[in-house]
Scaffold this motif. Structure first.
Motif, PDB file in Angstrom:
ATOM      1  N   SER A 170      30.760  39.299  37.794  1.00 24.21           N
ATOM      2  CA  SER A 170      31.559  39.067  39.003  1.00 24.21           C
ATOM      3  C   SER A 170      31.143  40.027  40.118  1.00 24.21           C
ATOM      4  O   SER A 170      30.511  41.064  39.871  1.00 24.21           O
ATOM      5  CB  SER A 170      33.046  39.267  38.688  1.00 24.21           C
ATOM      6  OG  SER A 170      33.293  40.626  38.394  1.00 24.21           O
ATOM      7  N   THR A 204      31.239  43.981  31.603  1.00 25.93           N
ATOM      8  CA  THR A 204      31.521  43.100  32.747  1.00 25.93           C
ATOM      9  C   THR A 204      30.938  41.706  32.594  1.00 25.93           C
ATOM     10  O   THR A 204      31.200  40.838  33.411  1.00 25.93           O
ATOM     11  CB  THR A 204      30.930  43.706  34.045  1.00 25.93           C
ATOM     12  OG1 THR A 204      29.532  43.939  33.851  1.00 25.93           O
ATOM     13  CG2 THR A 204      31.604  44.991  34.415  1.00 25.93           C
ATOM     14  N   ILE A 248      30.240  37.977  32.055  1.00 17.80           N
ATOM     15  CA  ILE A 248      31.139  36.812  32.008  1.00 17.80           C
ATOM     16  C   ILE A 248      30.312  35.528  32.005  1.00 17.80           C
ATOM     17  O   ILE A 248      29.113  35.541  32.266  1.00 17.80           O
ATOM     18  CB  ILE A 248      32.108  36.774  33.209  1.00 17.80           C
ATOM     19  CG1 ILE A 248      31.320  36.675  34.531  1.00 17.80           C
ATOM     20  CG2 ILE A 248      33.051  37.930  33.226  1.00 17.80           C
ATOM     21  CD1 ILE A 248      32.195  36.371  35.719  1.00 17.80           C
ATOM     22  N   ALA A 259      39.229  30.723  29.713  1.00 16.32           N
ATOM     23  CA  ALA A 259      39.163  31.848  30.662  1.00 16.32           C
ATOM     24  C   ALA A 259      39.580  33.163  29.999  1.00 16.32           C
ATOM     25  O   ALA A 259      38.913  34.193  30.165  1.00 16.32           O
ATOM     26  CB  ALA A 259      40.055  31.554  31.866  1.00 16.32           C
ATOM     27  N   LEU A 260      40.682  33.130  29.228  1.00 24.10           N
ATOM     28  CA  LEU A 260      41.147  34.355  28.571  1.00 24.10           C
ATOM     29  C   LEU A 260      40.168  34.812  27.492  1.00 24.10           C
ATOM     30  O   LEU A 260      39.917  36.006  27.331  1.00 24.10           O
ATOM     31  CB  LEU A 260      42.531  34.133  27.959  1.00 24.10           C
ATOM     32  CG  LEU A 260      43.711  34.086  28.929  1.00 24.10           C
ATOM     33  CD1 LEU A 260      45.002  33.734  28.200  1.00 24.10           C
ATOM     34  CD2 LEU A 260      43.885  35.412  29.672  1.00 24.10           C
ATOM     35  N   HIS A 288      37.223  36.349  29.170  1.00 25.88           N
ATOM     36  CA  HIS A 288      37.607  37.626  29.785  1.00 25.88           C
ATOM     37  C   HIS A 288      37.740  38.717  28.728  1.00 25.88           C
ATOM     38  O   HIS A 288      37.359  39.865  28.949  1.00 25.88           O
ATOM     39  CB  HIS A 288      38.935  37.481  30.531  1.00 25.88           C
ATOM     40  CG  HIS A 288      39.452  38.773  31.069  1.00 25.88           C
ATOM     41  ND1 HIS A 288      39.027  39.306  32.265  1.00 25.88           N
ATOM     42  CD2 HIS A 288      40.318  39.679  30.550  1.00 25.88           C
ATOM     43  CE1 HIS A 288      39.621  40.463  32.466  1.00 25.88           C
ATOM     44  NE2 HIS A 288      40.419  40.713  31.438  1.00 25.88           N
ATOM     45  N   ALA A 333      36.059  42.726  27.842  1.00 21.28           N
ATOM     46  CA  ALA A 333      37.157  43.693  27.930  1.00 21.28           C
ATOM     47  C   ALA A 333      37.202  44.556  26.674  1.00 21.28           C
ATOM     48  O   ALA A 333      37.454  45.758  26.744  1.00 21.28           O
ATOM     49  CB  ALA A 333      38.493  42.971  28.124  1.00 21.28           C
ATOM     50  N   ASN A 340      41.364  47.407  39.471  1.00 18.23           N
ATOM     51  CA  ASN A 340      41.685  46.077  39.982  1.00 18.23           C
ATOM     52  C   ASN A 340      42.155  46.199  41.422  1.00 18.23           C
ATOM     53  O   ASN A 340      43.298  46.572  41.674  1.00 18.23           O
ATOM     54  CB  ASN A 340      42.777  45.446  39.114  1.00 18.23           C
ATOM     55  CG  ASN A 340      43.005  43.988  39.457  1.00 18.23           C
ATOM     56  OD1 ASN A 340      42.672  43.547  40.550  1.00 18.23           O
ATOM     57  ND2 ASN A 340      43.565  43.252  38.524  1.00 18.23           N
ATOM     58  N   GLU A 382      44.093  46.105  33.916  1.00 21.29           N
ATOM     59  CA  GLU A 382      43.674  45.026  33.019  1.00 21.29           C
ATOM     60  C   GLU A 382      44.745  43.939  32.958  1.00 21.29           C
ATOM     61  O   GLU A 382      44.434  42.748  32.933  1.00 21.29           O
ATOM     62  CB  GLU A 382      43.407  45.596  31.624  1.00 21.29           C
ATOM     63  CG  GLU A 382      42.655  44.652  30.715  1.00 21.29           C
ATOM     64  CD  GLU A 382      41.262  44.328  31.237  1.00 21.29           C
ATOM     65  OE1 GLU A 382      41.011  43.129  31.483  1.00 21.29           O
ATOM     66  OE2 GLU A 382      40.440  45.245  31.409  1.00 21.29           O
ATOM     67  N   TYR A 411      44.308  41.564  35.748  1.00 26.34           N
ATOM     68  CA  TYR A 411      43.257  40.554  35.563  1.00 26.34           C
ATOM     69  C   TYR A 411      43.730  39.438  34.634  1.00 26.34           C
ATOM     70  O   TYR A 411      43.466  38.256  34.864  1.00 26.34           O
ATOM     71  CB  TYR A 411      41.979  41.192  35.013  1.00 26.34           C
ATOM     72  CG  TYR A 411      41.182  41.909  36.073  1.00 26.34           C
ATOM     73  CD1 TYR A 411      40.704  41.224  37.190  1.00 26.34           C
ATOM     74  CD2 TYR A 411      40.904  43.265  35.982  1.00 26.34           C
ATOM     75  CE1 TYR A 411      39.984  41.869  38.184  1.00 26.34           C
ATOM     76  CE2 TYR A 411      40.183  43.927  36.969  1.00 26.34           C
ATOM     77  CZ  TYR A 411      39.730  43.227  38.065  1.00 26.34           C
ATOM     78  OH  TYR A 411      39.013  43.863  39.049  1.00 26.34           O
ATOM     79  N   LEU A 412      44.441  39.794  33.566  1.00 29.51           N
ATOM     80  CA  LEU A 412      45.009  38.774  32.672  1.00 29.51           C
ATOM     81  C   LEU A 412      45.979  37.884  33.448  1.00 29.51           C
ATOM     82  O   LEU A 412      46.008  36.662  33.275  1.00 29.51           O
ATOM     83  CB  LEU A 412      45.740  39.446  31.498  1.00 29.51           C
ATOM     84  CG  LEU A 412      44.867  40.237  30.509  1.00 29.51           C
ATOM     85  CD1 LEU A 412      45.748  41.055  29.566  1.00 29.51           C
ATOM     86  CD2 LEU A 412      43.975  39.304  29.704  1.00 29.51           C
ATOM     87  N   HIS A 421      44.463  34.919  35.468  1.00 26.97           N
ATOM     88  CA  HIS A 421      44.183  33.709  34.685  1.00 26.97           C
ATOM     89  C   HIS A 421      45.484  32.959  34.380  1.00 26.97           C
ATOM     90  O   HIS A 421      45.545  31.734  34.475  1.00 26.97           O
ATOM     91  CB  HIS A 421      43.484  34.083  33.374  1.00 26.97           C
ATOM     92  CG  HIS A 421      42.132  34.708  33.567  1.00 26.97           C
ATOM     93  ND1 HIS A 421      41.098  34.046  34.191  1.00 26.97           N
ATOM     94  CD2 HIS A 421      41.648  35.924  33.225  1.00 26.97           C
ATOM     95  CE1 HIS A 421      40.031  34.834  34.225  1.00 26.97           C
ATOM     96  NE2 HIS A 421      40.349  35.980  33.645  1.00 26.97           N
TER      97      HIS A 421
END
Length: 647
Positions: A214, A287, A289, A336-337, A340, A344, A356, A392, A395-396, A399
């Motif tokens: 990202s 990082t 993804i 997505a989770l 991610h 993580a 963040n 964190e 970020y969760l 989603h």
């Protein structure tokens, strides 16, 4: 140049369409109304030549007026960039001083005397000593302590890796997706052109090796590379355990890191030891993804380990059981989770911090998604033994928030069944009147007589319109109307359709509303609410501990003077809100708070609380509503403000 306080005032004025009073701005910034008046004058002088001005409206407050949209937008870009950072000037607010002090200690090779710091910042030594309490608390989050030496002063004592993570947090500004150094007499690391060179090297290597990361991740990598370069030049190096080093060296990311390091060594004339290359590889591991959200299950299985998928499944089950959001089957969310969580886990494993930049906005605009993120974080802790921090969780929450919005967009018009005792003709009249009135905004599934009602599956219906009172308990709401629909009947139905779940009268109860109280602290306020609720038999003796347990995960102060404390798990026999407003704001963690809305959700609740969450979200987001609510002195006035604002 704008101070942080004036920037805060500008943000508040931009965010709302209604006037904001000076007293609200004074409360938010913890200064006097007189200071705010001076700040408004300064801000207005800055705005008049940049497409806007501040209109002072008698009895209402200040309102931003924009005269040239493009000119004002360009001004905002400049203000939100590096030019206006307070570090160029003298820090004034306590938060500014704390940040300034942390930067000074992080970048100093020598001990620093408190007298020297007091002289630099034009404050007393006792003020510096007070600020140091916060400084030590914030540094302790990185296992960094301040070492005192008599007659010499203070100096940081820390593991090199932890020191760098802390530097990444405090030495750089991350705005508009580009790392910008906060320049000042004490804070210079690299020139902007050198930072841009680092960015160019990193992006070219990431593209060459086809690693997808990202923008925020690339930005963070530039920052960590800059810090590594500076620390190596000053003679400091990372130490990694041999087992960790061997494991990192075997990863593909280590080869990419080696290429990045080689290019940086050539351009910057510096030599990186192997451990430093591994440190860069760590950031790539943390990082990485995958962007193909439409990826097949086969690709997902290749990318995501089975244990990660299991954790995501348990995470969503727990969220569903507590919040009843209806997103646990959302395939896009599951993917997505899962994607991610994989990088993580690498971050957690090596103790890497992740910042963040959207955290405050996420908390303020998506409080329900953030709460779901807290639950997700607790599941990660339970299954992996890892403490998940606010960044964190944010970020969760992104989603989860996307899944909540997806579900909202897929929900079609409300389904309505018409019950009539006057015969088919009257039922048809009601049917066509509603069809003509609401069109596609209402799905009319049919008409029936009362005695045939049991033949319908009412779980597929949102509400019933009936021309006769229905005494028995039904699983859906019933709106009783006249056989010949009048304007008042139409308004009742319209109210239900437009404000579905908007029954805030049922949640805000007079006996649970405590207005303009004079409490001095978060602890005193929570103790009062807990004791009152305990006396009313609404909670048990574990309630207060559960509230504090939730606060430890992430403070429930969301900005705009609002806090919404609640237990970490639902533990009451009914859902309720208890409201407490304060005569003067208190500090709730690091934010001023004057409007406290304690939320308790019923254990194993199957209620659809989306309307209540939406309402709370609107209150958090709109400072003009908050300002009105903290002034009212009666339940009736409180409800009048809400009904007027939500009309």
């Amino acid at each position: 140049m704008l101070t942080l306080r004036i920037e805060t005032i500008l943000r508040e004025l931009v965010a709302v369409s209604t006037p904001i009073t000076g007293s609200y701005l004074a409360t938010l910034n913890r200064v006097t109304s007189r200071t705010i008046r001076e700040d408004i004058k300064t801000l207005d002088l800055s705005l008049v030549s940049n497409g806007a001005y501040i209109d002072s409206i008698m009895g209402q407050g200040y309102k931003l007026r924009i005269t040239d949209e493009q000119l004002f937008r360009n001004y905002l870009k400049r203000v939100s960039g590096d030019e206006s950072t307070v570090e160029k000037g003298i820090p004034k607010l306590p938060e500014e001083r704390v940040t300034y002090l942390i930067k000074r200690f992080l970048l100093s090779e020598r001990y620093i005397k408190l007298d020297d710091l007091a002289d630099e910042m034009y404050v007393s030594k006792s003020t510096i000593q007070n600020d140091l309490v916060q400084v030590k608390n914030k540094l302790s989050l990185y296992d960094i302590r301040l070492e005192a030496r008599p007659n010499y002063g203070l100096k940081v004592n820390a593991d090199e890796l932890k020191l760098r993570f802390c530097m990444a947090e405090y030495i750089f500004e991350r705005r508009e997706g580009k790392a910008k150094q906060l320049f000042g007499s004490h804070f210079s690391l690299l020139s902007q052109s050198e930072l841009d060179s680092l960015l160019e090297i990193i992006v070219s290597q990431i593209n060459f090796h086809r690693i997808t990361v990202s923008d925020i991740a690339i930005n963070n990598l530039v920052i960590h590379m800059a810090i590594a370069y500076k620390r190596i030049k000053d003679g400091y190096h990372i130490n990694l355990y041999k087992t960790d080093l061997d494991e990192i060296v075997e990863q593909k990311e280590y080869q990419v890191a080696s290429e990045i390091v080689r290019k940086v060594e050539e351009q910057f004339q510096v030599e990186f030891p192997q451990e430093e290359t591994a440190y860069i590889a760590l950031h790539l591991l943390g990082t990485k993804i995958l962007l193909q959200m439409n990826a097949t299950n086969k690709i997902i299985k290749e990318v995501v380990e089975e244990d990660i998928s299991k954790i995501v499944g348990k995470m969503l089950d727990k969220i569903e059981s507590k919040l009843n959001l209806g997103v646990c089957e959302d395939k896009e969310l599951i993917i997505a989770l899962s994607l991610h969580l994989k990088p993580a886990v690498n971050r957690y494993k090596y103790g890497m911090n992740v910042r963040n930049p959207m955290l405050e906005d996420i908390k303020k605009n998506y409080p329900l998604a953030f709460e779901a993120g807290v639950i997700a974080g607790a599941m990660i802790n339970e299954h992996l033994g890892i403490e998940v921090d606010e960044n964190e969780i944010g970020y969760l929450a992104l989603h989860l928030g996307a899944a909540i919005e997806r579900r909202k967009s897929k929900i079609g018009p409300k389904k309505c069944l018409i019950v009539c005792a006057s015969g088919l003709g009257t039922a048809q009249l009601i049917y066509y009147k509603l069809k003509n009135q609401f069109g596609e905004g209402l799905e009319l599934v049919g008409t029936t007589e009362y005695y045939k009602l049991r033949q319908y599956n009412l779980l597929d219906i949102d509400f019933i319109v009936s021309s006769i009172p229905i005494q028995e308990q039904l699983p859906v709401p019933v709106i009783v109307v006249n056989a010949i629909l009048g304007d008042s009947d139409i308004r009742k139905i319209e109210e239900f359709i437009v404000h579905t779940n908007h029954k805030f009268n049922a949640f805000f109860q007079e006996e649970l509303m405590f207005l303009t109280k004079s409490f001095e602290s978060q602890e005193e306020t929570l103790e009062f609410l807990y004791t009152t609720l305990l006396e009313k038999g609404l909670v048990d003796q574990t309630f207060l501990d559960a509230i504090y347990e939730r606060e430890k995960v992430a403070p429930t102060s969301f900005g705009n003077l609002v806090a919404i404390p609640h237990p970490i798990t639902p533990n009451s026999d009914k859902t309720f809100l208890a409201v407490c407003t304060l005569a003067k704001p208190i500090m709730w963690n690091d934010k001023p708070v004057q409007f406290i809305c304690l939320l308790s959700v019923k254990k194993n609740s199957q209620e659809d609380l989306q309307g209540m969450y939406d309402l709370l979200g609107e209150i958090i987001h709109d400072s003009s509503i908050v300002e009105k609510l903290i002034k009212v002195k009666t339940y009736e006035a409180f409800m009048k403000v809400l009904s007027k604002e939500k009309a």
